[in-house]
Design a protein around this motif. Structure first.
Motif, short mmCIF file in Angstrom:
data_model
loop_
_atom_site.label_atom_id
_atom_site.label_comp_id
_atom_site.label_asym_id
_atom_site.label_seq_id
_atom_site.Cartn_x
_atom_site.Cartn_y
_atom_site.Cartn_z
N TRP A 65 44.54 36.68 33.98
CA TRP A 65 43.53 36.31 34.97
C TRP A 65 42.16 36.55 34.35
O TRP A 65 41.97 37.53 33.63
N THR A 66 41.20 35.72 34.68
CA THR A 66 39.81 36.03 34.36
C THR A 66 39.23 36.71 35.60
O THR A 66 39.78 36.56 36.71
N PRO A 67 38.15 37.46 35.45
CA PRO A 67 37.54 38.05 36.64
C PRO A 67 37.20 37.00 37.71
O PRO A 67 37.40 37.23 38.89
N GLN A 68 36.75 35.83 37.28
CA GLN A 68 36.42 34.77 38.24
C GLN A 68 37.67 34.28 38.98
O GLN A 68 37.59 33.94 40.17
N ILE A 71 38.46 36.78 41.75
CA ILE A 71 37.57 36.59 42.90
C ILE A 71 37.98 35.35 43.69
O ILE A 71 38.04 35.37 44.92
N GLY A 72 38.30 34.26 43.00
CA GLY A 72 38.75 33.04 43.68
C GLY A 72 40.01 33.28 44.49
O GLY A 72 40.15 32.80 45.62
N TYR A 90 39.16 35.23 47.66
CA TYR A 90 38.56 34.36 48.68
C TYR A 90 39.60 33.51 49.40
O TYR A 90 39.38 33.09 50.52
N ASP A 131 27.21 37.54 48.43
CA ASP A 131 26.68 37.64 47.06
C ASP A 131 26.82 39.06 46.52
O ASP A 131 27.18 39.26 45.36
N GLN A 175 30.44 39.67 45.57
CA GLN A 175 30.83 38.98 44.35
C GLN A 175 30.24 39.66 43.12
O GLN A 175 30.93 39.84 42.13
N GLU A 176 28.98 40.06 43.17
CA GLU A 176 28.35 40.74 42.04
C GLU A 176 29.06 42.06 41.73
O GLU A 176 29.34 42.36 40.56
N LEU A 219 32.74 41.35 40.42
CA LEU A 219 32.73 40.85 39.04
C LEU A 219 32.35 41.94 38.05
O LEU A 219 32.93 42.03 36.97
N THR A 278 34.93 43.06 35.24
CA THR A 278 34.48 42.90 33.85
C THR A 278 34.56 44.21 33.09
O THR A 278 34.84 44.22 31.89
#
Length: 69
Positions: A11-14, A17-18, A21, A36, A39-40, A43, A47
């Motif tokens: 998995w990537t961090p993005q 998150i997806g 959601y 926001d 998400q910050e 991530l 990371t």
């Protein structure tokens, strides 16, 4: 008969998150005006734990095959 199937998923961090959601417990509307910020922070945390942009999920599936006599 029992079988264990190990699985490793990158998995990537993005992607994490997806996925979050897409769930009922972390859907975008639940965050209101703090989306926001979530998400910050998420991530940043992910990371901190990734390896060259990749996180590995270690899982296993236990399959039990049986039939009635």
């Amino acid at each position: 008969m029992e079988h264990t199937i190990p699985v490793e998923r990158p998995w990537t961090p993005q992607m994490v998150i997806g996925y979050l959601y897409s769930t009922s417990f972390a859907a975008r509307p639940l965050f209101g005006n703090r989306l926001d910020e979530f998400q910050e922070r998420a991530l940043s945390l992910l990371t901190d734990h990734d390896d060259a942009g990749v996180l590995i999920e270690h899982a296993r599936f236990d399959v039990l095959l049986a039939r009635r006599p």
